[in-house]
Design a protein around this motif. Structure first.
Motif, PDB file in Angstrom:
ATOM      1  N   SER A 117       0.854  -1.185   0.000  1.00 38.27           N
ATOM      2  CA  SER A 117       0.000   0.000   0.000  1.00 38.27           C
ATOM      3  C   SER A 117       0.891   1.236   0.000  1.00 38.27           C
ATOM      4  O   SER A 117       2.103   1.158   0.289  1.00 38.27           O
ATOM      5  N   VAL A 118       0.325   2.391  -0.302  1.00 46.62           N
ATOM      6  CA  VAL A 118       1.103   3.633  -0.280  1.00 46.62           C
ATOM      7  C   VAL A 118       1.664   3.882   1.123  1.00 46.62           C
ATOM      8  O   VAL A 118       2.828   4.253   1.285  1.00 46.62           O
ATOM      9  N   GLY A 119       0.851   3.651   2.129  1.00 52.63           N
ATOM     10  CA  GLY A 119       1.315   3.854   3.507  1.00 52.63           C
ATOM     11  C   GLY A 119       2.474   2.948   3.863  1.00 52.63           C
ATOM     12  O   GLY A 119       3.440   3.376   4.512  1.00 52.63           O
ATOM     13  N   GLU A 120       2.400   1.681   3.440  1.00 56.12           N
ATOM     14  CA  GLU A 120       3.495   0.750   3.719  1.00 56.12           C
ATOM     15  C   GLU A 120       4.776   1.173   3.001  1.00 56.12           C
ATOM     16  O   GLU A 120       5.877   1.076   3.554  1.00 56.12           O
ATOM     17  N   ALA A 121       4.633   1.638   1.762  1.00 55.02           N
ATOM     18  CA  ALA A 121       5.811   2.062   0.999  1.00 55.02           C
ATOM     19  C   ALA A 121       6.442   3.306   1.614  1.00 55.02           C
ATOM     20  O   ALA A 121       7.677   3.421   1.689  1.00 55.02           O
ATOM     21  N   LEU A 122       5.611   4.258   2.062  1.00 53.11           N
ATOM     22  CA  LEU A 122       6.152   5.461   2.696  1.00 53.11           C
ATOM     23  C   LEU A 122       6.860   5.123   4.004  1.00 53.11           C
ATOM     24  O   LEU A 122       7.896   5.710   4.340  1.00 53.11           O
ATOM     25  N   HIS A 123       6.317   4.177   4.747  1.00 55.08           N
ATOM     26  CA  HIS A 123       6.989   3.725   5.968  1.00 55.08           C
ATOM     27  C   HIS A 123       8.351   3.124   5.627  1.00 55.08           C
ATOM     28  O   HIS A 123       9.354   3.348   6.332  1.00 55.08           O
ATOM     29  N   ALA A 124       8.431   2.384   4.505  1.00 61.53           N
ATOM     30  CA  ALA A 124       9.672   1.724   4.117  1.00 61.53           C
ATOM     31  C   ALA A 124      10.775   2.722   3.782  1.00 61.53           C
ATOM     32  O   ALA A 124      11.963   2.432   3.978  1.00 61.53           O
ATOM     33  N   ILE A 125      10.413   3.902   3.270  1.00 60.38           N
ATOM     34  CA  ILE A 125      11.429   4.896   2.889  1.00 60.38           C
ATOM     35  C   ILE A 125      11.641   5.959   3.962  1.00 60.38           C
ATOM     36  O   ILE A 125      12.393   6.910   3.743  1.00 60.38           O
ATOM     37  N   THR A 126      11.008   5.784   5.095  1.00 63.85           N
ATOM     38  CA  THR A 126      11.209   6.714   6.214  1.00 63.85           C
ATOM     39  C   THR A 126      11.602   5.921   7.466  1.00 63.85           C
ATOM     40  O   THR A 126      12.774   5.607   7.660  1.00 63.85           O
ATOM     41  N   LEU A 127      10.633   5.549   8.274  1.00 67.61           N
ATOM     42  CA  LEU A 127      10.918   4.892   9.543  1.00 67.61           C
ATOM     43  C   LEU A 127      11.504   3.495   9.352  1.00 67.61           C
ATOM     44  O   LEU A 127      12.359   3.059  10.139  1.00 67.61           O
ATOM     45  N   GLY A 128      11.058   2.781   8.304  1.00 67.13           N
ATOM     46  CA  GLY A 128      11.599   1.450   8.051  1.00 67.13           C
ATOM     47  C   GLY A 128      13.080   1.500   7.742  1.00 67.13           C
ATOM     48  O   GLY A 128      13.878   0.721   8.279  1.00 67.13           O
ATOM     49  N   ALA A 129      13.481   2.425   6.866  1.00 74.19           N
ATOM     50  CA  ALA A 129      14.895   2.558   6.531  1.00 74.19           C
ATOM     51  C   ALA A 129      15.703   3.046   7.724  1.00 74.19           C
ATOM     52  O   ALA A 129      16.833   2.599   7.956  1.00 74.19           O
ATOM     53  N   ALA A 130      15.143   3.963   8.506  1.00 73.42           N
ATOM     54  CA  ALA A 130      15.836   4.443   9.701  1.00 73.42           C
ATOM     55  C   ALA A 130      16.095   3.296  10.672  1.00 73.42           C
ATOM     56  O   ALA A 130      17.152   3.220  11.307  1.00 73.42           O
ATOM     57  N   HIS A 131      15.132   2.367  10.772  1.00 67.54           N
ATOM     58  CA  HIS A 131      15.286   1.214  11.663  1.00 67.54           C
ATOM     59  C   HIS A 131      16.474   0.358  11.228  1.00 67.54           C
ATOM     60  O   HIS A 131      17.264  -0.089  12.061  1.00 67.54           O
ATOM     61  N   THR A 132      16.607   0.119   9.921  1.00 66.86           N
ATOM     62  CA  THR A 132      17.706  -0.739   9.465  1.00 66.86           C
ATOM     63  C   THR A 132      19.065  -0.092   9.700  1.00 66.86           C
ATOM     64  O   THR A 132      20.072  -0.800   9.779  1.00 66.86           O
ATOM     65  N   LEU A 133      19.117   1.223   9.798  1.00 66.73           N
ATOM     66  CA  LEU A 133      20.372   1.923  10.091  1.00 66.73           C
ATOM     67  C   LEU A 133      20.563   2.154  11.584  1.00 66.73           C
ATOM     68  O   LEU A 133      21.535   2.785  12.005  1.00 66.73           O
TER      69      LEU A 133
END
Length: 538
Positions: free
Chosen positions: A470-486
């Motif tokens: 979903s758009v919400g899931e994709a936006l999470h992946a490029i914000t908080l999701g990516a921050a989590h992996t770093l």
């Protein structure tokens, strides 16, 4: 204190997902709310008609996105440079040779001529050879990077400088019909020998301040406020360049990762400890990158059964499984977070084996070891990743750029349908993000989100609709999701009081446009630590 007003503030914080105003003090987010919450306070209205999101986090890119733009782009697709200008793609070997010839004529001949972005699969499988480059010049050193960066083509001069001939025993030195090197060099050993011959300390030469500036400019154009340089030997000269460049005037935070191939793991542990002393709010050391295999489209990734769809031989181990277990074990025991490149599922299995063994020897909660790309992970491997606490950073852009080729040539229709299985990862509760691997594909989180939401190939085919986000899931992946992996989600990735005041300012609301229009949203500006940087995109 500065209060920014917007048409909408999308916070990616579940406690307060929406607002219209965000207050910033001393580079940090002070508060979010509505107009009435800030009555009597001066308001900065320059973004009143825009939408503010957390600054995008690019968890897998390379500073080569800055260094390569001083060289000659010879890729198949149109590309936007750090100034926001569109550079046309090329559709033939003749076009590549012509552009290189133009660059040769316009530059000092005592410098190595570098081309980048070449992809034979997008020009009917034609291979670039030393003979092609020798048409431009057989005397001037010349190299061309494939788009994947896993293959380099050299002209006769560079082959001579590196001592490559018919008897060279190094794996990855491709031979032509005459038994001589064709110019194509695959794998780390062959490429490192080439780099040494050129006197380079990294894949694109000595890092300069201007390269970091271009890296930051490329990020700003795309709304990125935190970016990983996810494979760097990090010699002292590079450290000094980064320390000098990463000031408040740079429009991005940079997270370099030490290349594990640059030193023994025991030395790497000490190196990481020393590097952490240089950490600032704009520069963050502490990660180590391990590359296990090559690229799928370059046929150098390690695939499990049934192997390559067209019957090509299996790919290359950049790190053999037993060596991988030893390297992972040493870094894990020292508390270092690992980012492990695995394109093929056989490589993913080897990485999971190594992480499991390390955890048995040294149990460690919240290690956040991250599999990078992890494109062909099987369902059982995803289950195993979840059980081991592994994060994923998936290469969503591949479905667009190479999806048709993967379907017809490299992995076949069934495997391409579950390639970069973001939806499955989310259902299992695996922390994940998506990335560009720039300069392998163009930098652009909104484009990566578009790829993950639509899963449309360059021919227009929908590949793997069940894995669409979903758009919400994709936006999470490029914000908080990516921050989590770093391991930076306590500092960036959402608009939350106390975090850095890092924002991406968009012309449109990504939740209001049609999903197929997500990639077309314009970036107006980024805000980093409360400082506004216009996107400067035409």
């Amino acid at each position: 204190m500065t209060v920014f007003e917007a048409r909408r503030v999308i916070t990616m914080d579940s406690d307060r997902p929406d607002a219209t105003h965000v207050a910033v003090r001393d580079g940090r987010i002070l508060a979010i709310g509505a107009a009435e919450d800030f009555a009597g306070q001066p308001v900065d209205c320059r973004f009143a008609d825009c939408v503010i999101l957390p600054g995008f986090v690019e968890g897998h890119a390379h500073v080569m996105e800055g260094t390569l733009w001083k060289h000659t782009y010879v890729g198949a697709g149109d590309r936007r440079n750090p100034a926001g200008e569109l550079v046309p793609g090329l559709s033939s070997i003749d076009g590549v040779v012509e552009r290189l010839a133009q660059a040769h004529a316009a530059s000092p001949t005592d410098e190595t001529l570098v081309g980048w972005g070449f992809d034979p699969l997008h020009i009917k499988g034609a291979r670039l050879t030393r003979q092609d480059l020798d048409q431009v010049s057989a005397e001037r050193p010349m190299v061309v990077f494939h788009a994947s960066l896993h293959i380099i083509v050299a002209n006769s001069r560079v082959l001579e400088m590196a001592g490559f001939d018919a008897d060279t025993p190094i794996a990855g030195v491709v031979k032509g019909a005459d038994g001589q090197p064709s110019g194509e060099l695959q794998g780390i050993a062959a490429r490192l020998r080439l780099l040494r011959a050129l006197g380079w300390t990294s894949w694109a030469g000595e890092l300069e301040a201007a390269d970091v500036a271009r890296f930051g400019a490329a990020a700003r154009v795309q709304g990125i406020t935190t970016i990983a340089d996810l494979h760097n030997d990090l010699p002292d000269s590079t450290i000094e360049i980064y320390r000098a460049a990463c000031t408040e005037d740079l429009p991005v935070r940079i997270v370099p990762a030490l290349a594990s191939a640059s030193c023994a793991p025991e030395d790497g542990v000490a190196r990481i400890a020393a590097l952490r002393a240089h950490n600032t709010e704009r520069l963050r050391f502490g990660l180590v990158k391990i590359i296990v295999d090559g690229s799928i489209q370059g046929f150098t990734a390690r695939l499990g059964a049934p192997g390559y769809h067209n019957g090509a031989p299996n790919g290359m181990w950049y790190v053999a499984p037993d060596d991988l277990k030893r390297i992972v074990g040493i870094y894990h025991a020292a508390g270092v977070q690992l980012h492990i490149h695995t394109n093929g599922d056989e490589a993913t299995e080897a990485a999971l084996d190594a992480i499991e063994l390390a955890l048995k020897a040294e149990p460690r909660a919240d290690h956040r070891h991250t599999l990078q790309h992890c494109q062909l992970a099987r369902p059982a491997q995803l289950e195993r990743a979840k059980a081991l606490g592994v994060c994923l950073n998936l290469f969503a852009n591949h479905v667009y750029y190479w999806g048709d080729i993967h379907r017809d040539l490299t992995v076949g229709p069934e495997r391409v349908a579950r390639m970069n299985a973001a939806k499955s990862a989310g259902r299992l509760g695996i922390p994940f993000s998506i990335h560009s691997d720039a300069p392998v594909t163009p930098l652009g989180p909104l484009f990566a989100a578009w790829c993950a939401v639509n899963r449309i190939s360059s021919s227009g085919a929908v590949l793997g609709p069940d894995e669409r986000l979903s758009v919400g899931e994709a936006l999470h992946a490029i914000t908080l999701g990516a921050a989590h992996t770093l391991h930076m989600d306590s500092e960036v990735g959402s608009i939350t009081p106390g975090k850095h005041a890092d924002f991406a300012v968009l012309a449109e609301d990504p939740f209001a446009v049609a999903p197929e229009k997500l990639r077309d949203i314009s970036v107006v500006a980024t805000v980093v630590g409360g400082k506004v940087f216009p996107a400067a995109r035409p």
